[in-house]
Enzyme design. Structure first.
Site, short mmCIF file in Angstrom:
data_model
loop_
_atom_site.label_atom_id
_atom_site.label_comp_id
_atom_site.label_asym_id
_atom_site.label_seq_id
_atom_site.Cartn_x
_atom_site.Cartn_y
_atom_site.Cartn_z
N LYS A 198 0.85 -1.20 0.00
CA LYS A 198 0.00 0.00 0.00
C LYS A 198 0.88 1.25 0.00
CE LYS A 198 -0.16 -0.53 5.01
NZ LYS A 198 -0.98 -0.87 6.18
N ARG A 237 -10.59 -0.80 15.10
CA ARG A 237 -10.54 0.01 13.88
C ARG A 237 -11.52 -0.61 12.88
NH1 ARG A 237 -4.86 0.85 10.68
NH2 ARG A 237 -5.18 -1.36 10.26
N TYR A 279 14.07 30.85 4.38
CA TYR A 279 12.81 31.42 4.89
C TYR A 279 12.90 31.60 6.39
CZ TYR A 279 10.60 30.30 0.39
OH TYR A 279 10.27 30.24 -0.92
N MET A 282 10.02 23.84 0.01
CA MET A 282 9.21 22.85 -0.71
C MET A 282 10.06 22.00 -1.66
SD MET A 282 5.86 23.44 -3.11
CE MET A 282 4.79 24.07 -1.83
C1 LIG Z 1 -0.20 -1.72 6.84
C2 LIG Z 1 -0.77 -2.99 7.33
C3 LIG Z 1 0.05 -4.11 7.46
C4 LIG Z 1 1.55 -4.07 7.30
O1 LIG Z 1 2.10 -3.54 8.47
P1 LIG Z 1 3.68 -3.43 8.72
O2 LIG Z 1 3.77 -3.06 10.15
O3 LIG Z 1 4.19 -2.36 7.81
O4 LIG Z 1 4.27 -4.74 8.42
C5 LIG Z 1 -0.56 -5.31 7.82
N1 LIG Z 1 -1.89 -5.37 8.05
C6 LIG Z 1 -2.70 -4.30 7.95
C7 LIG Z 1 -4.14 -4.45 8.22
C8 LIG Z 1 -2.16 -3.08 7.62
O5 LIG Z 1 -2.97 -2.01 7.55
#
Ligand SMILES: *Cc1c(COP(=O)(O)O)cnc(C)c1O
Length: 372
Positions: free
Chosen positions: A38, A132, A265, A313
């Site tokens: 992701k 969650r 800045y 930036m």
């Molecule tokens: C992001 C995520 C993972 C991976 O987690 P890491 O700590 O980066 O290994 C696994 N399961 C879920 C549900 C996640 O959201």
């Protein structure tokens, strides 16, 4: 294509395959990796990483959103792709069209997805204490009912650990309780004659700290990229991980700074002696946290060069007073190795008061990503 021009990411795919092998060795027989790719593969570049893993024989992946999943399909990945988060009914058609596996976030969502009427594969999320996503683990009857919905095909059940990175007695107890709750859901389903679904609940720290658990998948993210979340964890070294990503940029120009002159800045840094400073073509839009202003450092010619003044930036300034040989166009390293010095993503994270996951996942789209 003009590569490595301004600021870029280098990906070491040998390190990726080394890390994959490390985890395959650590995981029990029958437990496969389901890499979390992701957030653009934690900033590394989802297509590049996804394809590399696919060619290493990995067939199962997880992402956060439909658009991330579609990107992987378009990159030629035809394995299982699980969407870990919520997908809006507006995008249910994509789930069917791209053969994606959707997380069931609770029982009502299962009904909604079922009403869509096309056959969709799902993994049922179980809430074992993080609160969650997922149907609560004690609602076993509701969980059971999900199997009765005609238009969804349950191929997996999973939960998520929320304190598995902690070694405190309280947190370990909490984690063991989460594991027990998840196992009791799995057992209850089996006792109702429901079989043939996959199980998973560990992310990186779940595997690192509870390696013996017998599930079908491990959803490893951060550690597969060879990085611990926290720089303290790197010293504990439970497995031999090698960082996949380096973050580099170039010196735009070098100039003197005279005593009493201030820079950038807000004029937040003032020279108290004659200095040499360099402007570097990377900034917070590329993912260098602005909180590293007057705080972080980079590596140039194998030496530390402190970030001075505010991170802009697109650019920032570093102190190269001690680096006489350096010149315009030279590489500057923000994450990675240079001679015998190394900056880990977790070092940068510590400096910016966050975790490496956040640093990496925020690396900008403007950075070129190059496999080396
Ligand atoms: C992001 C995520 C993972 C991976 O987690 P890491 O700590 O980066 O290994 C696994 N399961 C879920 C549900 C996640 O959201």
């Amino acid at each position: 294509m003009y590569q490595k021009g301004r600021a870029w990411i280098e990906l070491n795919m040998e390190h990726l395959s080394h890390n994959v092998a490390q985890f395959q060795k650590l995981l029990p027989q029958g437990c496969a990796l389901m890499p979390a790719i992701k957030a653009n593969a934690y900033g590394h570049g989802a297509s590049l990483i996804g394809r590399a893993l696919w060619h290493m024989g990995i067939c199962d992946f997880c992402v956060a959103s439909v658009s991330e999943a579609i990107e992987l399909r378009k990159a030629g990945i035809s394995g299982q792709i699980l969407i870990l988060g919520y997908t809006s009914p507006l995008q249910f058609a994509d789930l069917a069209n791209y053969r994606l596996t959707q997380t069931i976030v609770d029982f009502d969502y299962a009904k909604q997805l079922n009403d869509f009427g096309k056959q969709i594969c799902v993994h049922v999320g179980i809430d074992t204490g993080m609160h969650r996503l997922g149907e609560r683990s004690e609602n076993i009857e509701a969980i059971f009912q999900i199997w009765k919905l005609k238009h969804i095909t349950v191929t997996g059940v999973f939960s998520h650990l929320c304190v598995s990175d902690s070694s405190s007695a309280t947190d370990r107890k909490f984690t063991l309780n989460q594991i027990a709750k998840f196992q009791s859901v799995v057992d209850a389903l089996h006792s109702k004659g429901i079989h043939g679904f996959k199980t998973h609940m560990q992310g990186s720290y779940g595997v690192l700290n509870y390696p013996g658990l017998q599930f079908d998948y491990a959803r490893i993210g951060i550690a597969l990229y060879g990085t611990y979340s926290d720089s303290c964890d790197a010293t504990v070294a439970r497995v031999d991980l090698k960082p996949v990503l380096s973050l580099k940029s170039r010196i735009e120009c070098i100039r003197p700074l005279y005593p009493g002159e201030s820079i950038g800045y807000g004029l937040t840094f003032t020279a108290d002696k004659k200095m040499r400073i360099a402007a570097v073509s990377i900034g917070y839009a590329d993912g260098i946290p602005r909180s590293l202003s007057n705080k972080g450092y980079a590596l140039a010619n194998g030496k530390k060069a402190p970030i001075i003044g505010r991170v802009c930036m697109d650019q920032l300034l570093i102190d190269v007073s001690e680096l006489s040989e350096i010149s315009s166009g030279d590489e500057v390293i923000f994450i990675g190795k240079c001679a015998n010095q190394e900056i880990l993503a977790s070092d940068m994270a510590e400096c910016a008061d966050t975790i490496s996951n956040e640093i990496l996942s925020r690396l900008g789209s403007r950075l070129e990503r190059v496999a080396v």
